[in-house]
Motif scaffolding. Structure first.
Motif, short mmCIF file in Angstrom:
data_model
loop_
_atom_site.label_atom_id
_atom_site.label_comp_id
_atom_site.label_asym_id
_atom_site.label_seq_id
_atom_site.Cartn_x
_atom_site.Cartn_y
_atom_site.Cartn_z
N ARG A 93 0.74 -1.18 -0.01
CA ARG A 93 0.09 -0.10 -0.19
C ARG A 93 1.05 1.21 0.04
O ARG A 93 1.99 1.25 0.32
N PHE A 94 0.17 2.33 -0.51
CA PHE A 94 1.04 3.62 -0.41
C PHE A 94 -0.07 4.76 0.21
O PHE A 94 -1.06 4.71 0.05
N LEU A 95 0.61 5.76 0.90
CA LEU A 95 0.10 7.15 1.11
C LEU A 95 0.99 8.05 0.51
O LEU A 95 1.87 8.21 0.93
N ILE A 96 0.70 8.70 -0.43
CA ILE A 96 1.48 9.76 -0.83
C ILE A 96 0.87 11.10 -0.95
O ILE A 96 -0.40 11.39 -1.19
N HIS A 97 1.45 12.38 -0.43
CA HIS A 97 1.28 13.32 -0.25
C HIS A 97 1.85 14.17 -1.20
O HIS A 97 2.96 14.22 -1.74
N VAL A 98 0.88 14.97 -2.24
CA VAL A 98 1.56 15.73 -3.35
C VAL A 98 0.94 17.12 -3.34
O VAL A 98 -0.14 17.53 -2.75
N ASN A 99 1.48 18.02 -3.88
CA ASN A 99 0.95 19.37 -4.09
C ASN A 99 0.44 19.60 -5.39
O ASN A 99 1.23 19.39 -6.52
N LEU A 100 -0.87 19.97 -5.38
CA LEU A 100 -1.80 19.69 -6.64
C LEU A 100 -2.43 21.31 -6.56
O LEU A 100 -2.72 21.67 -5.43
#
Length: 130
Positions: free
Chosen positions: A92-99
């Motif tokens: 699994r992943f949890l990815i934080h991104v700037n959008l």
């Protein structure tokens, strides 16, 4: 333009507990993340990967770090809490991104992991970045 930190979840399963099987699964998952969200690694704030306790042949973050542009992304691997009924060989992943605000994101759930979040598994990719 203002930007907003957003979280993207995703998961997949590996065919076996081998470095090659895990590498194939992680690569497919991150390819889906990037293509379906038109995401560039420079937009990623951080990524956390978790694996079930039956996967220990290689770190998913080590695989991600080899991708173009991912070498400067803060990455972390953790072991998923053990639950006897959990999906085997799950990554699994949890990815934080700037959008940009109001961006619709696609949360990729692949292979057997589609059953974890059927509500998200078939969500169409969106190219709207309003």
């Amino acid at each position: 333009m203002e930007w907003k930190v957003m979280a993207i979840r995703g998961a997949t399963t590996a065919a076996a507990n081998t470095a090659l099987a895990i590498q194939e699964a992680v690569t497919e998952l991150l390819d889906a993340l990037e293509s379906r969200n038109q995401l560039e690694p420079k937009s990623i704030v951080s990524a956390t990967f978790s694996v079930t306790r039956d996967l220990d042949a290689i770190f998913p973050a080590a695989i991600a770090r080899q991708r173009p542009g991912w070498d400067s992304v803060p990455l972390l691997d953790v072991q998923q809490m053990y639950v006897p009924t959990d999906l085997p060989r799950c990554i699994r992943f949890l990815i934080h991104v700037n959008l940009p605000p109001h961006t619709h994101v696609h949360h990729p759930y692949l292979k057997e992991a589609k059953n974890l979040r059927p509500d998200l598994s078939f969500a169409p990719a969106s190219s709207n970045r309003t």
